[in-house]
Design a protein around this motif. Structure first.
Motif, short mmCIF file in Angstrom:
data_model
loop_
_atom_site.label_atom_id
_atom_site.label_comp_id
_atom_site.label_asym_id
_atom_site.label_seq_id
_atom_site.Cartn_x
_atom_site.Cartn_y
_atom_site.Cartn_z
N ASN A 195 5.90 -2.50 32.54
CA ASN A 195 5.13 -1.45 31.88
C ASN A 195 5.02 -1.74 30.39
N HIS A 196 4.15 -0.95 29.75
CA HIS A 196 3.91 -1.16 28.32
C HIS A 196 4.81 -0.31 27.44
N SER A 197 5.20 -0.86 26.30
CA SER A 197 5.76 -0.06 25.22
C SER A 197 5.19 -0.60 23.92
N CYS A 198 4.96 0.28 22.94
CA CYS A 198 4.47 -0.18 21.64
C CYS A 198 5.60 -0.85 20.86
N ASP A 199 6.83 -0.74 21.37
CA ASP A 199 7.99 -1.42 20.78
C ASP A 199 8.72 -2.14 21.91
N GLU B 163 -4.87 4.86 17.05
CA GLU B 163 -5.59 3.67 17.48
C GLU B 163 -4.96 3.10 18.75
N ARG B 164 -3.62 3.11 18.79
CA ARG B 164 -2.92 2.58 19.97
C ARG B 164 -3.25 3.40 21.21
N GLN B 165 -3.18 4.73 21.05
CA GLN B 165 -3.44 5.59 22.20
C GLN B 165 -4.85 5.39 22.73
N ILE C 40 -1.57 7.47 28.91
CA ILE C 40 -1.16 7.95 27.60
C ILE C 40 0.25 7.44 27.34
N CYS C 41 0.45 6.76 26.23
CA CYS C 41 1.74 6.12 25.98
C CYS C 41 2.74 7.14 25.44
N THR C 42 3.94 7.11 26.03
CA THR C 42 5.00 8.01 25.56
C THR C 42 6.23 7.20 25.13
N CYS C 43 5.99 5.97 24.71
CA CYS C 43 7.11 5.12 24.31
C CYS C 43 7.77 5.68 23.05
N ARG C 44 8.87 5.07 22.63
CA ARG C 44 9.64 5.61 21.51
C ARG C 44 8.80 5.78 20.24
N PRO C 45 8.15 4.72 19.74
CA PRO C 45 7.36 4.93 18.51
C PRO C 45 6.25 5.95 18.68
N CYS C 46 5.75 6.11 19.92
CA CYS C 46 4.65 7.06 20.13
C CYS C 46 5.16 8.50 20.15
N SER C 47 6.45 8.71 20.50
CA SER C 47 6.91 10.08 20.59
C SER C 47 7.83 10.48 19.44
ZN LIG Z 1 3.45 3.69 22.62
#
Ligand SMILES: [Zn+2]
Ligand SMILES: [Zn+2]
Ligand SMILES: [Zn+2]
Ligand SMILES: [Zn+2]
Length: 732
Positions: free
Chosen positions: A462-466, A507-509, A519-526
């Motif tokens: 899965n994806h994470s922005c970090d 922009e990421r979302q 919809i990303c809920t990774c650490r940097p996103c939340s």
């Molecule tokens: Zn994210």
């Protein structure tokens, strides 16, 4: 697959009017004849190569001879001449393996018998250098025999060559009797590919045994560490199911294995597909290129990533194999699988990747469907793909029936095109470019996209922005390493592109929603305060606490500090920033004209001003200090230069992460200057030893980061290893 997509596809493909329109377009792309071989072109290029060769421009002659080889028709004398000439250039360039291969190919494709002795002599010279003396003797004996058969040669010339051969023979025989060690040149692909840490996973193809593939309703299929994993551990080493080289990289990378080459072997029939070896040419032809050749690539270039959709189908086997596959798939039904992927035949894993056909915008769906129809028609009308049986139907007969194999193949192509939108993976390479006729020390590096590939196992992350892994490539192989320690039970995340260090949260979302439908809920996103992390590096300075002014807009003339909440007027800061910018430009101009002292003055003034108005990690501060370091180094003041580069390091670490390639590049630069600085001190003095220790630490740290990101084939790592050796010698 999405029902709507399938219906649209069959309706379109069974519609005669629509088919005729598409066939017209295909015909149009086929009118381009650049792919055709041409003896006259080949001969023209060979003559140009000869001119370069006479001027001892070996690299230049190689380029023209390659063009000649590529254009020469199959089994023509022109081809044999081009190959023979290229083997001479390769010999001069020290590329002995390629030279030997070209000699063999030239002999196979009808090189004039009266000249054979020349090729055998060249072969013997290569073999001598490679310490393969037994074969060298054989080559010399062949040269002897061929020379006997050669007419139209003056007796004196003939006997002089005979004497040379005799001499070489006795030399080779004596080498043989000494029994010199045969050089085992193993630059082979396999030895460069890293090994999976913790061994191979028996239930998850291409993955390390430290990983589990799990499924939950919420996360879908995802990857979890089943033990503690250390930073740098290799977690996946995956060969793609299929990949296509981007058209602008055709002249640099093997069509079949993505390796770069010095002297490619072209397809037998067209000028477009080039290979690193005969083996790759044969494999490519057998598996897919026979249906993409003869101008097919001209069409395929016009459809971008969809080319890979077709390639996946072609690589999955002949029609009987595919029918067999679908029968088995139906039989197994919804049985739970406890293994994923199969290194021998991995089509099932590819087939079951998500495609999001049902979430797609209608215009996208229509476009993909049309492309799939066109590719199917191409296979029908321009190739023998569907003619596997003796009495098979004509294209028009095949296209009568919704249930026919043609519709099945069309649907497969559509499915794979749709999958690639979210499962396509770019293969990139770091490319070093050197400026023309300038200082060869100053090069720039950039990531270049070479190909698009499909990696079913790595696609399970899965994806994470970090993310906690990092991707790198060796030819077609994807290598995934942990870039952080990962605890047992923790999920392993890839980054699909939008990274928190490079993109704002909004922009990421948007990027993730439009391409991957989530919809990303990774650490940097939340986490609050982390969303717009990268804005810190373009922030103004809080006059009260030296934090970054991030909130509010610059147009409102007031901004708020995100560390202390102070609201500051920014007009003065912006004015200073402008003034500093002007000084910076003046510095660059001075540097260009060679007035380093003047440049130094300007950059110092610029730096002073920027410290008054910019947040400490601001990009412009970093670039300014970098210029200062460059000036000091050019003036020979390495000590000052080191000080400047050390100032930059924390900002680069904060922005890109302490194990990022950006930090490694910074350390690379720093170690260069440090090594110069050591030599300024007397050997063995306390200062010398202290500086030597610091430089060694710097090199070691850079080495660890380069090893994390790349393998031994990387030029950055090679540079570092060289410096490591250099430093070791400096204390001896
Ligand atoms: Zn994210
Ligand atoms: Zn290859
Ligand atoms: Zn071809
Ligand atoms: Zn503040």
């Amino acid at each position: 697959m999405g029902k709507s997509g399938y219906l649209l596809l069959t309706n379109l493909i069974l519609n005669i009017c629509f088919r005729e329109k598409l066939l017209e377009w295909i015909k149009y792309t086929q009118s381009n004849t650049e792919w055709m071989k041409s003896a006259s072109m080949a001969s023209k290029f060979r003559v140009q190569g000869n001119e370069k060769f006479k001027k001892c421009d070996d690299a230049g002659s190689l380029a023209f001879y390659t063009k000649s080889v590529v254009n020469a028709p199959r089994d023509s004398e022109e081809l044999s001449l081009a190959l023979a000439n290229r083997s001479a250039a390769l010999f001069h360039l020290g590329a002995y393996q390629e030279c030997l291969r070209d000699i063999a190919l030239a002999l196979q494709s009808g090189y004039p018998t009266s000249l054979h002795y020349k090729l055998y002599l060249r072969r013997s010279q290569c073999l001598s250098i490679l310490n393969r003396h037994k074969e060298e003797v054989e080559a010399l004996q062949s040269a002897q025999k061929c020379l006997e058969l050669t007419r139209n040669m003056s007796l004196s010339k003939k006997s002089s060559i005979e004497r040379d051969i005799e001499l070489a023979l006795s030399e080779a025989s004596s080498q043989l009797s000494i029994g010199s060690i045969q050089s085992a040149s193993d630059g082979s692909e396999v030895s460069c590919i890293p090994v999976l840490t913790y061994g191979e996973n028996q239930r998850f193809a291409y993955a390390s045994a430290a990983l589990d593939l799990r499924y939950t309703e919420e996360q879908g299929r995802h990857v979890v560490a089943n033990r503690d994993v250390k930073m740098g551990d290799t977690l996946f080493v995956e060969r793609p199911y299929a990949f296509v080289v981007l058209p602008d990289q055709y002249r640099a990378h093997c069509h079949n294995c993505c390796a770069s080459y010095t002297a490619p072997v072209p397809c037998w029939e067209c000028t477009l597909a080039l290979y690193c070896s005969e083996a790759c040419r044969q494999e490519s032809w057998d598996l897919y290129h026979q249906w993409e050749c003869h101008g097919g690539l001209e069409l395929l270039h016009s459809i971008g990533i969809a080319h890979l959709g077709l390639r996946v189908v072609l690589k999955s086997g002949s029609l009987p194999t595919l029918k067999d596959f679908f029968t088995k798939l139906q039989e197994s039904g919804s049985q739970l699988q406890d293994t994923y992927g199969d290194k021998q035949y991995n089509y099932k894993a590819v087939y079951q990747l998500v495609s999001h056909l049902d979430d797609m915008k209608l215009e996208d769906l229509f476009q993909y469907t049309m492309t799939a129809c066109m590719l199917t028609l191409y296979l029908c009308h321009y190739t023998d793909y569907f003619k596997v049986e003796e009495n098979s139907l004509s294209p028009d007969e095949l296209l009568q029936d919704r249930k026919s194999v043609v519709c099945l193949v069309g649907a497969m192509i559509l499915r794979h095109i749709a999958q690639l939108v979210c499962n396509g993976h770019a293969i990139t390479k770091l490319d070093r470019t050197f400026p023309e006729n300038e200082n060869k020390e100053v090069w720039t590096e950039r990531q270049v996209r070479i190909a698009t590939a499909i990696y079913p196992s790595a696609s399970m992350m899965n994806h994470s922005c970090d993310p906690n892994i990092i991707n790198s490539f060796y030819n077609q192989y994807l290598i995934v390493r942990a870039c952080k320690d990962i605890s047992k039970g923790e999920e392993v995340f890839n980054c699909y592109g939008p990274h928190f260090r490079h993109m704002g949260s909004q922009e990421r979302q948007e990027a993730l929603r439009s391409q991957y439908f989530f919809i990303c809920t990774c650490r940097p996103c939340s986490l609050s305060g982390q969303q717009d992390f990268q804005e810190r590096f373009s922030a103004l300075l809080c006059p009260k606490c030296s934090g970054p002014l991030l909130e509010g807009s610059e147009s409102s003339r007031h901004m708020t500090c995100s560390d202390c909440g102070h609201s500051a007027s920014i007009s003065g800061l912006i004015e200073n920033a402008f003034q500093a910018h002007a000084l910076f430009n003046e510095g660059v101009v001075a540097l260009d004209t060679g007035d380093i002292k003047q440049a130094l003055k300007k950059f110092e003034a610029c730096w002073y001003l920027r410290q008054q108005c910019l947040y400490r990690s601001h990009k412009d501060l970093t670039t300014c200090v970098d210029q200062l370091a460059k000036c000091y180094s050019m003036l020979g003041d390495y000590g000052r230069s080191v000080e400047c580069l050390l100032l930059i390091l924390p900002a680069v670490e904060e922005q890109f992460g302490s194990n990022s390639i950006e930090v490694a590049n910074e350390l690379q630069k720093l170690s260069d200057v440090m090594i110069c600085d050591i030599s300024d001190h007397s050997l063995g003095s306390a200062a010398y030893l202290e500086k030597h220790k610091k430089a060694t630490e710097c090199v070691q740290r850079a080495k660890r980061i380069f090893e994390l990101h790349y393998g031994i084939w990387n030029t950055g790592l090679q540079d570092i290893l060289y410096k490591e050796g250099q430093l070791e010698q400096m204390v001896m």
